[in-house]
Design a protein around this motif. Structure first.
Motif, PDB file in Angstrom:
ATOM      1  N   VAL A 114       0.834  -1.206   0.000  1.00  0.00           N
ATOM      2  CA  VAL A 114       0.000   0.000   0.000  1.00  0.00           C
ATOM      3  C   VAL A 114       0.867   1.254   0.000  1.00  0.00           C
ATOM      4  O   VAL A 114       0.637   2.199  -0.767  1.00  0.00           O
ATOM      5  N   ILE A 115       1.890   1.261   0.864  1.00  0.00           N
ATOM      6  CA  ILE A 115       2.787   2.421   0.938  1.00  0.00           C
ATOM      7  C   ILE A 115       3.555   2.579  -0.373  1.00  0.00           C
ATOM      8  O   ILE A 115       3.679   3.682  -0.914  1.00  0.00           O
ATOM      9  N   GLY A 116       4.068   1.474  -0.894  1.00  0.00           N
ATOM     10  CA  GLY A 116       4.839   1.522  -2.138  1.00  0.00           C
ATOM     11  C   GLY A 116       4.006   1.961  -3.323  1.00  0.00           C
ATOM     12  O   GLY A 116       4.485   2.698  -4.193  1.00  0.00           O
ATOM     13  N   ALA A 117       2.755   1.507  -3.384  1.00  0.00           N
ATOM     14  CA  ALA A 117       1.879   1.891  -4.485  1.00  0.00           C
ATOM     15  C   ALA A 117       1.617   3.388  -4.468  1.00  0.00           C
ATOM     16  O   ALA A 117       1.478   4.027  -5.516  1.00  0.00           O
ATOM     17  N   SER A 118       1.578   3.956  -3.273  1.00  0.00           N
ATOM     18  CA  SER A 118       1.371   5.399  -3.157  1.00  0.00           C
ATOM     19  C   SER A 118       2.621   6.171  -3.566  1.00  0.00           C
ATOM     20  O   SER A 118       2.543   7.158  -4.306  1.00  0.00           O
ATOM     21  N   VAL A 119       3.786   5.696  -3.116  1.00  0.00           N
ATOM     22  CA  VAL A 119       5.046   6.410  -3.386  1.00  0.00           C
ATOM     23  C   VAL A 119       5.518   6.194  -4.820  1.00  0.00           C
ATOM     24  O   VAL A 119       5.903   7.146  -5.514  1.00  0.00           O
ATOM     25  N   LEU A 125      -3.804   7.492  -1.262  1.00  0.00           N
ATOM     26  CA  LEU A 125      -3.991   6.857   0.033  1.00  0.00           C
ATOM     27  C   LEU A 125      -5.287   7.361   0.648  1.00  0.00           C
ATOM     28  O   LEU A 125      -5.356   8.477   1.166  1.00  0.00           O
ATOM     29  N   GLY A 126      -6.340   6.543   0.595  1.00  0.00           N
ATOM     30  CA  GLY A 126      -7.602   6.919   1.198  1.00  0.00           C
ATOM     31  C   GLY A 126      -7.612   6.628   2.686  1.00  0.00           C
ATOM     32  O   GLY A 126      -6.644   6.104   3.252  1.00  0.00           O
ATOM     33  N   GLY A 127      -8.728   6.948   3.319  1.00  0.00           N
ATOM     34  CA  GLY A 127      -8.832   6.748   4.755  1.00  0.00           C
ATOM     35  C   GLY A 127      -8.685   5.296   5.175  1.00  0.00           C
ATOM     36  O   GLY A 127      -8.033   4.993   6.181  1.00  0.00           O
ATOM     37  N   MET A 128      -9.256   4.363   4.393  1.00  0.00           N
ATOM     38  CA  MET A 128      -9.171   2.944   4.731  1.00  0.00           C
ATOM     39  C   MET A 128      -7.741   2.437   4.653  1.00  0.00           C
ATOM     40  O   MET A 128      -7.290   1.653   5.494  1.00  0.00           O
ATOM     41  N   LYS A 129      -7.002   2.896   3.639  1.00  0.00           N
ATOM     42  CA  LYS A 129      -5.613   2.462   3.496  1.00  0.00           C
ATOM     43  C   LYS A 129      -4.739   3.015   4.622  1.00  0.00           C
ATOM     44  O   LYS A 129      -3.851   2.321   5.134  1.00  0.00           O
ATOM     45  N   ILE A 130      -4.973   4.258   4.994  1.00  0.00           N
ATOM     46  CA  ILE A 130      -4.220   4.843   6.103  1.00  0.00           C
ATOM     47  C   ILE A 130      -4.508   4.091   7.396  1.00  0.00           C
ATOM     48  O   ILE A 130      -3.609   3.810   8.195  1.00  0.00           O
ATOM     49  N   LEU A 131      -5.779   3.725   7.580  1.00  0.00           N
ATOM     50  CA  LEU A 131      -6.155   2.930   8.754  1.00  0.00           C
ATOM     51  C   LEU A 131      -5.447   1.581   8.742  1.00  0.00           C
ATOM     52  O   LEU A 131      -4.949   1.110   9.780  1.00  0.00           O
ATOM     53  N   ALA A 132      -5.380   0.948   7.567  1.00  0.00           N
ATOM     54  CA  ALA A 132      -4.717  -0.353   7.449  1.00  0.00           C
ATOM     55  C   ALA A 132      -3.244  -0.248   7.811  1.00  0.00           C
ATOM     56  O   ALA A 132      -2.699  -1.102   8.527  1.00  0.00           O
ATOM     57  N   VAL A 133      -2.574   0.797   7.331  1.00  0.00           N
ATOM     58  CA  VAL A 133      -1.154   0.992   7.636  1.00  0.00           C
ATOM     59  C   VAL A 133      -0.956   1.179   9.135  1.00  0.00           C
ATOM     60  O   VAL A 133      -0.042   0.580   9.740  1.00  0.00           O
ATOM     61  N   ALA A 134      -1.812   1.987   9.761  1.00  0.00           N
ATOM     62  CA  ALA A 134      -1.682   2.249  11.197  1.00  0.00           C
ATOM     63  C   ALA A 134      -1.887   0.973  12.013  1.00  0.00           C
ATOM     64  O   ALA A 134      -1.112   0.660  12.927  1.00  0.00           O
ATOM     65  N   ILE A 135      -2.940   0.212  11.677  1.00  0.00           N
ATOM     66  CA  ILE A 135      -3.206  -1.044  12.400  1.00  0.00           C
ATOM     67  C   ILE A 135      -2.073  -2.034  12.184  1.00  0.00           C
ATOM     68  O   ILE A 135      -1.646  -2.733  13.109  1.00  0.00           O
ATOM     69  N   GLY A 136      -1.556  -2.100  10.945  1.00  0.00           N
ATOM     70  CA  GLY A 136      -0.467  -3.025  10.640  1.00  0.00           C
ATOM     71  C   GLY A 136       0.775  -2.755  11.446  1.00  0.00           C
ATOM     72  O   GLY A 136       1.404  -3.678  11.992  1.00  0.00           O
ATOM     73  N   ALA A 279      -4.059  -6.227   6.733  1.00  0.00           N
ATOM     74  CA  ALA A 279      -3.888  -6.710   5.363  1.00  0.00           C
ATOM     75  C   ALA A 279      -5.238  -6.873   4.674  1.00  0.00           C
ATOM     76  O   ALA A 279      -5.384  -6.563   3.488  1.00  0.00           O
ATOM     77  N   LEU A 280      -6.238  -7.348   5.419  1.00  0.00           N
ATOM     78  CA  LEU A 280      -7.581  -7.508   4.851  1.00  0.00           C
ATOM     79  C   LEU A 280      -8.194  -6.149   4.496  1.00  0.00           C
ATOM     80  O   LEU A 280      -8.804  -5.988   3.443  1.00  0.00           O
ATOM     81  N   ILE A 281      -8.025  -5.168   5.379  1.00  0.00           N
ATOM     82  CA  ILE A 281      -8.555  -3.825   5.119  1.00  0.00           C
ATOM     83  C   ILE A 281      -7.880  -3.220   3.893  1.00  0.00           C
ATOM     84  O   ILE A 281      -8.534  -2.634   3.031  1.00  0.00           O
ATOM     85  N   ALA A 282      -6.546  -3.388   3.802  1.00  0.00           N
ATOM     86  CA  ALA A 282      -5.806  -2.849   2.655  1.00  0.00           C
ATOM     87  C   ALA A 282      -6.255  -3.508   1.360  1.00  0.00           C
ATOM     88  O   ALA A 282      -6.425  -2.842   0.330  1.00  0.00           O
ATOM     89  N   SER A 283      -6.466  -4.835   1.404  1.00  0.00           N
ATOM     90  CA  SER A 283      -6.907  -5.559   0.211  1.00  0.00           C
ATOM     91  C   SER A 283      -8.292  -5.098  -0.229  1.00  0.00           C
ATOM     92  O   SER A 283      -8.546  -4.867  -1.411  1.00  0.00           O
ATOM     93  N   ARG A 284      -9.204  -4.939   0.724  1.00  0.00           N
ATOM     94  CA  ARG A 284     -10.560  -4.509   0.404  1.00  0.00           C
ATOM     95  C   ARG A 284     -10.559  -3.069  -0.131  1.00  0.00           C
ATOM     96  O   ARG A 284     -11.283  -2.757  -1.089  1.00  0.00           O
ATOM     97  N   ALA A 285      -9.737  -2.209   0.483  1.00  0.00           N
ATOM     98  CA  ALA A 285      -9.674  -0.818   0.021  1.00  0.00           C
ATOM     99  C   ALA A 285      -9.107  -0.725  -1.382  1.00  0.00           C
ATOM    100  O   ALA A 285      -9.580   0.054  -2.218  1.00  0.00           O
ATOM    101  N   SER A 286      -8.087  -1.547  -1.683  1.00  0.00           N
ATOM    102  CA  SER A 286      -7.496  -1.541  -3.028  1.00  0.00           C
ATOM    103  C   SER A 286      -8.493  -2.040  -4.063  1.00  0.00           C
ATOM    104  O   SER A 286      -8.568  -1.536  -5.169  1.00  0.00           O
ATOM    105  N   ARG A 287      -9.291  -3.043  -3.692  1.00  0.00           N
ATOM    106  CA  ARG A 287     -10.283  -3.596  -4.605  1.00  0.00           C
ATOM    107  C   ARG A 287     -11.374  -2.570  -4.905  1.00  0.00           C
ATOM    108  O   ARG A 287     -11.830  -2.431  -6.028  1.00  0.00           O
TER     109      ARG A 287
END
Length: 293
Positions: A114-119, A125-136, A279-287
């Motif tokens: 998720v981080i690499g795809a953004s950079v 980076l939407g709210g769900m992805k940021i949440l996924a990174v923080a939880i991870g 990882a599940l949140i990041a996958s769902r947000a990317s989808r």
């Protein structure tokens, strides 16, 4: 109605294949731990690549067209080199650290994707992805923090492996639009063998009969795991298949306890659950972020 039933059957088959792949990956980690101290991680990477390449060689002989690629050889070589370093990092981690802890850290790879795809790719980076990174990262702190395994060398190797795995997945995200999955897998296996051989030369030793048997088994398991997961992803959406891979964590925990007497700390389980959730949140947000086809 028939189309819905067929889709459900395909999804069930995909889940079964992914579960088998997760089991093979767990056994792979246990084999590395069993070889601990007897063989250098670079030697293990070479033999794994060798036996994996031998496992897919019949397919190349029967269907030479599978080698046809739209990408230059140097691009496949770069991916193979990254994959080799990733394998060595994870092998070193499994040889030196608790199996469950290392596996939990390995699951942080989607967070780095998720981080690499953004950079690298400019994805938002939407709210769900940021949440996924923080939880991870909270989960990683539980596993590798003061109450977990700690910032040991093994955890460092596992973290390096997770980051490099994310880089490889970003490369595959681009290359899969031009090549078939089988082409990408086979080129990776074939090119890893000479690379691994050159790097393993300083560490080459003659394995015992028992070690050779485990190395051969590991190579076949690695090729089988790739084939199972590849087919699973071709049958169902990633949102269905990817979560099944998290079965590796309890399977590895069971093998670690039965074979090596390792008992994972409660903080490792808390961290592992948080990492899997991220990882599940990041996958769902990317989808959800993909445009409708």
């Amino acid at each position: 109605m028939l189309r819905v039933i067929a889709r459900d059957d395909a999804a069930m088959l995909a889940v079964g294949l992914a579960a088998m792949g997760a089991a093979l990956s767990a056994v792979d980690a246990a084999i590395v731990r069993q070889l601990d101290g007897g063989l250098h991680p670079m030697m293990i990477a070479f033999t794994r690549a060798l036996f994996g390449a031998l496992a897919v060689l019949p397919m190349v002989v029967m269907r030479p067209s599978v080698l046809k690629s739209v990408y230059p050889l140097r691009q496949h070589m770069a991916r193979a080199a990254l994959k080799l370093v990733t394998l060595v990092a994870f092998f070193a981690a499994f040889a030196r650290g608790p199996l469950t802890d290392v596996t939990a850290i390995a699951f942080t790879s989607p967070i780095f994707v998720v981080i690499g795809a953004s950079v690298m790719l400019g994805e938002r980076l939407g709210g769900m992805k940021i949440l996924a990174v923080a939880i991870g990262f909270c989960g990683a702190f539980f596993v590798a923090g003061p109450t977990g395994a700690g910032l040991t060398l093994a955890m460092g190797f596992a973290l390096v492996g997770a980051v490099l795995q994310a880089v490889i997945q970003l490369m595959l995200k681009s290359m899969s639009s031009g090549d078939r999955t089988a082409t990408l897998v086979i080129w990776n296996l074939l090119l890893t063998v000479p690379l691994a051989f050159v790097l393993a030369l300083p560490f080459l030793t003659m394995p015992t009969a028992g070690q050779m048997g485990l190395l051969a088994l590991q190579g076949v398991l690695g090729a089988g795991c790739m084939a199972l997961m590849t087919h699973a992803f071709s049958l169902a959406d990633a949102s269905i298949v990817a979560p099944v891979d998290f079965l590796r964590l309890p399977l590895v925990a069971v093998l670690g306890y039965v074979l090596f007497g390792e008992l994972a700390k409660p903080s490792v389980w808390i961290g592992g659950v948080l990492i899997c959730l991220a990882a599940l949140i990041a996958s769902r947000a990317s989808r959800r972020a993909r445009p409708a086809e």
